[in-house]
Design an enzyme around this catalytic site. Structure first.
Site, PDB file in Angstrom:
ATOM      1  N   PHE A  10       0.806  -1.298   0.136  1.00 44.60           N
ATOM      2  CA  PHE A  10       0.149   0.060  -0.075  1.00 44.60           C
ATOM      3  C   PHE A  10       0.943   1.474   0.078  1.00 44.60           C
ATOM      4  O   PHE A  10       1.742   1.326   0.726  1.00 44.60           O
ATOM      5  CB  PHE A  10      -0.903  -0.101   1.275  1.00 44.60           C
ATOM      6  CG  PHE A  10      -2.089  -0.880   1.056  1.00 44.60           C
ATOM      7  CD1 PHE A  10      -3.225  -0.325   0.616  1.00 44.60           C
ATOM      8  CD2 PHE A  10      -2.073  -2.066   1.692  1.00 44.60           C
ATOM      9  CE1 PHE A  10      -4.340  -1.312   0.810  1.00 44.60           C
ATOM     10  CE2 PHE A  10      -3.015  -2.988   1.658  1.00 44.60           C
ATOM     11  CZ  PHE A  10      -4.245  -2.530   1.139  1.00 44.60           C
ATOM     12  N   ASP A  11       0.499   2.146  -0.846  1.00 46.13           N
ATOM     13  CA  ASP A  11       0.978   3.540  -0.717  1.00 46.13           C
ATOM     14  C   ASP A  11       0.509   4.173   0.766  1.00 46.13           C
ATOM     15  O   ASP A  11      -0.633   3.538   1.162  1.00 46.13           O
ATOM     16  CB  ASP A  11       0.673   4.353  -2.037  1.00 46.13           C
ATOM     17  CG  ASP A  11       1.234   5.773  -1.961  1.00 46.13           C
ATOM     18  OD1 ASP A  11       2.238   6.055  -1.690  1.00 46.13           O
ATOM     19  OD2 ASP A  11       0.130   6.718  -2.148  1.00 46.13           O
ATOM     20  N   LEU A  12       1.081   5.270   0.966  1.00 40.00           N
ATOM     21  CA  LEU A  12       0.619   5.786   2.458  1.00 40.00           C
ATOM     22  C   LEU A  12      -0.564   7.132   2.186  1.00 40.00           C
ATOM     23  O   LEU A  12      -1.646   6.964   2.015  1.00 40.00           O
ATOM     24  CB  LEU A  12       1.546   6.207   3.346  1.00 40.00           C
ATOM     25  CG  LEU A  12       1.404   6.563   4.490  1.00 40.00           C
ATOM     26  CD1 LEU A  12       0.398   5.985   5.546  1.00 40.00           C
ATOM     27  CD2 LEU A  12       2.558   6.932   5.293  1.00 40.00           C
ATOM     28  N   VAL A 170      -1.055  -1.183  -4.433  1.00 43.11           N
ATOM     29  CA  VAL A 170      -2.425  -0.344  -4.404  1.00 43.11           C
ATOM     30  C   VAL A 170      -1.614   1.067  -4.213  1.00 43.11           C
ATOM     31  O   VAL A 170      -0.981   1.455  -3.168  1.00 43.11           O
ATOM     32  CB  VAL A 170      -3.133  -0.706  -3.154  1.00 43.11           C
ATOM     33  CG1 VAL A 170      -4.338   0.061  -3.166  1.00 43.11           C
ATOM     34  CG2 VAL A 170      -3.675  -2.199  -3.596  1.00 43.11           C
ATOM     35  N   ASP A 172      -2.256   5.881  -5.492  1.00 40.54           N
ATOM     36  CA  ASP A 172      -3.066   6.716  -6.041  1.00 40.54           C
ATOM     37  C   ASP A 172      -2.611   7.522  -7.094  1.00 40.54           C
ATOM     38  O   ASP A 172      -3.222   8.582  -7.738  1.00 40.54           O
ATOM     39  CB  ASP A 172      -3.601   7.689  -5.094  1.00 40.54           C
ATOM     40  CG  ASP A 172      -2.414   8.657  -4.551  1.00 40.54           C
ATOM     41  OD1 ASP A 172      -2.751   9.699  -4.365  1.00 40.54           O
ATOM     42  OD2 ASP A 172      -1.285   8.118  -3.939  1.00 40.54           O
TER      43      ASP A 172
END
Length: 234
Positions: A10-12, A170, A172
């Site tokens: 995961f990106d943060l 994942v 954005d």
């Protein structure tokens, strides 16, 4: 259908946590404090995702001699108020918990400096959800010289080696998609972050989802596909 042991990276900021304006507002305040012009709102949005030093140079046009000062002012304000202003996106903590309940390995891969990433996760009550956390070096000038998101994803894959048959990113922003591709991974884009319209699809995201529930459904498809344990495709 064979179930793969899945690793989800995961990106943060913009994926797990909504900075609630603390990043763009903090950059604006730091630039103003140094007597520098503040870019338009759309340009400030573009600065969320890449390494801060890179964004300051390439988007805000900060002179080299002032980069360290702007970074220091921004980081001080972020620690003082920005982390507390941030909030996990709706349903995202529950989605990570659901993945863990299914036996999925979960890790964070962010271009935020790694010590700051740990601190933000702790402040937001998320630190116990992840098997490992990977970010940029604390020295932000050194971080800007590295291979960006690709190097961070690579470090996460190495740390979790042996725990998964397949991995997926994942994020954005297009940097998440490109960093994943450099490591032979697909990336699921989330529409609630900082990407411009069409950015994620144009970058080659495997899918773009609009809610934590849609994300879980998409990840279930990855888990249930035939495992592919060839290097670079896991």
């Amino acid at each position: 259908m064979k179930e793969s042991r899945l690793l989800v990276l995961f990106d943060l900021d913009g994926t797990l946590v909504d900075p609630a304006g603390s990043i763009t507002g903090g950059i604006s305040a730091a630039l103003e404090a140094c007597g520098l012009p503040v870019p338009p709102a759309a340009e400030l949005q573009r600065m969320v995702g890449p390494a801060l030093v890179t964004s300051l140079r390439e988007i805000a046009g900060v002179p080299e001699g002032l980069v360290d000062d702007v970074v220091a002012r921004y980081r001080a304000g972020y620690r003082e108020t920005g982390m507390a202003q941030s909030r996990p996106y709706p349903g995202i903590a529950e989605a990570v918990e659901a993945l863990r309940a299914r036996g999925t390995a979960v890790a964070v891969a962010t271009q935020k400096p790694e010590p700051l990433a740990h601190e933000l996760l702790r402040v937001q009550g998320l630190s116990g959800l992840f098997d490992s956390v990977h970010g940029s070096p604390a020295d932000e000038q050194a971080a800007a010289a590295l291979d960006g998101k690709a190097a961070i994803i690579r470090a996460a894959l190495e740390r979790q080696s042996g725990r998964y048959d397949r991995a997926v990113m994942v994020g954005d922003r297009r940097h998440d998609v490109h960093g994943a591709a450099a490591n032979g991974l697909e990336c699921i884009g989330v529409s609630w972050g900082f990407a411009a319209d069409g950015e994620l699809a144009a970058a080659g995201a495997a899918a773009v989802v609009g809610s934590a529930e849609e994300l879980l459904a998409e990840l279930e498809g990855f888990r249930l596909q035939e495992g592919d344990i060839a290097h670079g495709r896991v």
